[in-house]
Design a protein around this motif. Structure first.
Motif, PDB file in Angstrom:
ATOM      1  N   VAL A 287       0.196  -8.794  -8.394  1.00 44.77           N
ATOM      2  CA  VAL A 287       2.189  -8.518  -8.183  1.00 44.77           C
ATOM      3  C   VAL A 287       2.757  -7.263  -8.664  1.00 44.77           C
ATOM      4  O   VAL A 287       2.224  -7.493 -10.248  1.00 44.77           O
ATOM      5  N   ALA A 288       3.133  -6.573  -8.394  1.00 40.33           N
ATOM      6  CA  ALA A 288       3.489  -5.415  -9.612  1.00 40.33           C
ATOM      7  C   ALA A 288       5.385  -5.167  -9.015  1.00 40.33           C
ATOM      8  O   ALA A 288       5.823  -4.731  -7.939  1.00 40.33           O
ATOM      9  N   GLY A 289       6.267  -5.128  -9.859  1.00 39.63           N
ATOM     10  CA  GLY A 289       7.929  -4.578  -9.795  1.00 39.63           C
ATOM     11  C   GLY A 289       8.249  -3.226  -9.728  1.00 39.63           C
ATOM     12  O   GLY A 289       7.181  -2.468 -10.304  1.00 39.63           O
TER      13      GLY A 289
ATOM     14  N   TYR B 206       8.602   0.555  -8.495  1.00 40.67           N
ATOM     15  CA  TYR B 206       7.608   1.469  -8.672  1.00 40.67           C
ATOM     16  C   TYR B 206       5.938   0.451  -8.725  1.00 40.67           C
ATOM     17  O   TYR B 206       4.907   0.798  -8.838  1.00 40.67           O
ATOM     18  N   GLY B 207       6.279  -0.956  -8.711  1.00 38.58           N
ATOM     19  CA  GLY B 207       4.500  -1.445  -8.743  1.00 38.58           C
ATOM     20  C   GLY B 207       4.413  -1.091  -7.246  1.00 38.58           C
ATOM     21  O   GLY B 207       3.016  -0.931  -6.922  1.00 38.58           O
ATOM     22  N   ALA B 208       5.333  -0.767  -6.244  1.00 43.63           N
ATOM     23  CA  ALA B 208       4.385  -0.736  -4.937  1.00 43.63           C
ATOM     24  C   ALA B 208       3.774   1.183  -5.119  1.00 43.63           C
ATOM     25  O   ALA B 208       2.893   1.439  -4.582  1.00 43.63           O
ATOM     26  N   MET B 209       3.867   1.741  -6.041  1.00 42.43           N
ATOM     27  CA  MET B 209       3.596   3.532  -5.751  1.00 42.43           C
ATOM     28  C   MET B 209       2.790   3.274  -6.399  1.00 42.43           C
ATOM     29  O   MET B 209       1.371   3.735  -5.971  1.00 42.43           O
ATOM     30  N   VAL B 210       2.341   1.515  -7.529  1.00 41.91           N
ATOM     31  CA  VAL B 210       0.588   2.356  -7.947  1.00 41.91           C
ATOM     32  C   VAL B 210       0.061   1.561  -7.218  1.00 41.91           C
ATOM     33  O   VAL B 210      -1.674   1.292  -7.600  1.00 41.91           O
ATOM     34  N   GLY B 211       0.677   0.518  -6.389  1.00 43.77           N
ATOM     35  CA  GLY B 211      -0.247  -0.370  -5.637  1.00 43.77           C
ATOM     36  C   GLY B 211      -0.838   1.008  -4.365  1.00 43.77           C
ATOM     37  O   GLY B 211      -1.670   0.640  -4.183  1.00 43.77           O
ATOM     38  N   LEU B 212       0.008   2.084  -3.894  1.00 43.87           N
ATOM     39  CA  LEU B 212      -0.455   3.074  -3.544  1.00 43.87           C
ATOM     40  C   LEU B 212      -1.854   3.344  -4.091  1.00 43.87           C
ATOM     41  O   LEU B 212      -2.743   4.198  -3.396  1.00 43.87           O
ATOM     42  N   HIS B 213      -1.929   3.743  -5.049  1.00 42.04           N
ATOM     43  CA  HIS B 213      -2.645   4.541  -5.724  1.00 42.04           C
ATOM     44  C   HIS B 213      -3.628   3.866  -5.994  1.00 42.04           C
ATOM     45  O   HIS B 213      -4.960   3.997  -6.216  1.00 42.04           O
ATOM     46  N   PHE B 214      -3.376   2.699  -6.692  1.00 38.84           N
ATOM     47  CA  PHE B 214      -4.326   1.504  -6.349  1.00 38.84           C
ATOM     48  C   PHE B 214      -5.697   1.283  -4.940  1.00 38.84           C
ATOM     49  O   PHE B 214      -6.855   1.365  -5.551  1.00 38.84           O
ATOM     50  N   ALA B 215      -4.695   1.449  -4.573  1.00 34.82           N
ATOM     51  CA  ALA B 215      -5.421   1.944  -2.696  1.00 34.82           C
ATOM     52  C   ALA B 215      -6.500   2.623  -3.136  1.00 34.82           C
ATOM     53  O   ALA B 215      -7.513   2.587  -2.025  1.00 34.82           O
ATOM     54  N   VAL B 216      -5.946   3.569  -2.996  1.00 34.50           N
ATOM     55  CA  VAL B 216      -6.584   5.009  -2.733  1.00 34.50           C
ATOM     56  C   VAL B 216      -7.554   4.930  -3.792  1.00 34.50           C
ATOM     57  O   VAL B 216      -8.701   5.809  -3.847  1.00 34.50           O
TER      58      VAL B 216
END
Lengths: 328, 328
Positions: A54-56, A133-143
């Motif tokens: 979880v990231a905010g 920002y947490g969703a941006m990081v999530g996108l990168h994590f998934a990539v």
């Protein structure tokens, strides 16, 4: 990523499992090269529940919801019921302690999360739920780590920062620089945060909340929202250093990825009234991801809807977590 | 309103007539009481043409268009063709010289304009064409001096400032205060102006103009719009003092009037994409004025449309000035 040291401040076994600590690792940062960083993290929730990262936003951290072990309210406390079905893992953003005075790419945060997963012996998370920002990081994590996350829920993030939003943030950073020049970095952070607060909400909300005429006392004029903005600014300045604010703010502007790199089931949530991360940009992202669902959230609260629209967000989180459980 | 002194810097007779000068008067300011002020003004155009009071934003002044006598480009130079059919009277806003460090109500500006009319022996102007702050002043002028103006054209002004816009401006004033504390008031004004520039335009324009990714050089991150914002800020800081910027910015927030007080033919122009003065607020104003026409301007440029939409604004001004001529 050499793990140098791991310290757990709390360990509890049984049905519930809560760990919190700080991990000292050397991360290869995209712009600044190898740097030693300390990553605060917390993992709470039923031991057998699916692991959910979880990231905010940039001012959120490892403490998402209160638990028996960590009793203080978390930044997503209003989603405690929905989130309680998962084993929640969250970190303090690298840079949030002000120790990293260099450009921080959102991919650096994804590396930090992976380092924590390594330290905890978690090969793969069931899901990643990020907002802002947490969703941006999530996108990168998934990539970057396609095999370490099964599903992604990304609220209010697109492929890259909007140029207008970046311009707004660049002026927040100029406020911070001016505060430093005035030998009062806290005043600079307070002004930057107040400016940011404006971008997180909507004109319609301000109309409803701050409708009173300005006050004139002596030679001084104050508008209706000013007390609120001062309060929010001061609160942020009390816990965020100028360096931390500047570097995390920049990090949002450095966000850039391509939808085509995503190979996992994704839910993208856009807020109709969000002018910081416009709905159309999120729709464009969702349109280019094969396994994507696109949800539009009507809200008065713009970019802050993920913190304010308790019921709508709870429904999305609950369904997302249920899908993680059934996939286990 | 005691006129103490009138100085004309240029007088020319004949078909064209151009005067410029500074008027020293004592004005009863709404919040600060009787104050001695210097009002710069200019009147240019055919001697027999209808007198049109023209007023622009807080950074605009008495020099509207170039003329033989005053050759420099004016702030509404792009409307020179349309405006040439009128005898244009405009002032420098009181407070713009930084000499008045007190709250300035928009009604105070209306008094200043009336004082200039008195000094020039003009009983009644044929029309008042204002945009942005100038349109707010026009609304007050029409209310306070119903017999001194026959028709009003008000672009991008409503009955009062929107609370969200006021919040934005209050933060611009905090930037100015921070600059003063850093012993660099120009830096504060530059930041305030850059913030204001964001509110004058639209996210869509920024997307088109500033689409490049941010640059990272060494430890420094700069976004695409930053050079432009720095340039705009510095240019404004070179010609506007901290006191002038603060007091004129406040003056916008002090604007408040009621549509029902208007008893003259009015044209209200709203820009679809203007989020500083939303179209719906202007429509609400127009709805409550009996002799009102409401025009919606489609534009990419938001609040700045009056400066950028040359053709659309020219058509409106040309028709407005023609109606003044036929009413003579």
């Amino acid at each position: 990523m050499a793990v140098q040291q791991t310290t757990f401040t709390t360990v509890r076994q049984g049905d519930q499992m809560a760990l919190g600590g700080a991990l000292e690792v050397i991360l290869p940062l995209r712009y600044a090269g190898a740097r030693s960083v300390s990553i605060g993290y917390e993992i709470v929730g039923p031991a057998r529940a699916p692991v959910l990262i979880v990231a905010g936003g940039i001012s959120a951290g490892r403490h998402v919801i209160s638990s028996d072990e960590f009793a203080e309210s978390g930044w997503w406390e209003c989603q405690k019921t929905a989130l309680s079905a998962a084993r929640i893992l969250a970190i303090d953003w690298i840079g949030s302690d002000g120790a990293l005075d260099c450009p921080i790419d959102p991919t650096d945060q994804a590396l930090a999360i992976a380092a924590v997963l390594d330290a905890l012996g978690i090969v793969r998370a069931a899901g990643f739920a990020g907002a802002s920002y947490g969703a941006m990081v999530g996108l990168h994590f998934a990539v970057l780590f396609p095999h370490r996350c099964e599903q992604l829920l990304a609220i209010s993030a697109s492929e890259r920062a909007h140029p207008f939003s970046s311009a707004c943030r660049s002026l927040q950073r100029k406020a911070i620089a001016l505060g430093e020049r005035a030998d009062d970095p806290a005043a600079g952070v307070a002004l930057a945060r107040a400016l940011a607060m404006l971008t997180y909400r909507t004109a319609d909300e301000y109309r409803q909340r701050f409708d009173a005429a300005p006050s004139v006392e002596g030679l001084s004029v104050r508008v209706s929202a000013e007390d609120y903005l001062d309060f929010q600014g001061a609160r942020s300045a009390a816990r965020t250093s100028a360096v931390a604010y500047r570097r995390l703010s920049e990090s949002i502007d450095l966000h850039q990825m391509e939808a085509s790199q995503l190979n996992l089931p994704c839910i993208f949530v856009a807020v109709e009234s969000d002018w910081l991360v416009p709905m159309e940009d999120i729709r464009a992202l969702a349109d280019h991801v094969p396994q994507a669902r696109f949800i539009v959230l009507p809200s008065l609260f713009g970019h802050d809807a993920f913190l304010k629209e308790q019921d709508q967000v709870s429904a999305i989180l609950t369904e997302f977590i249920a899908s993680l459980e059934s996939a286990q």
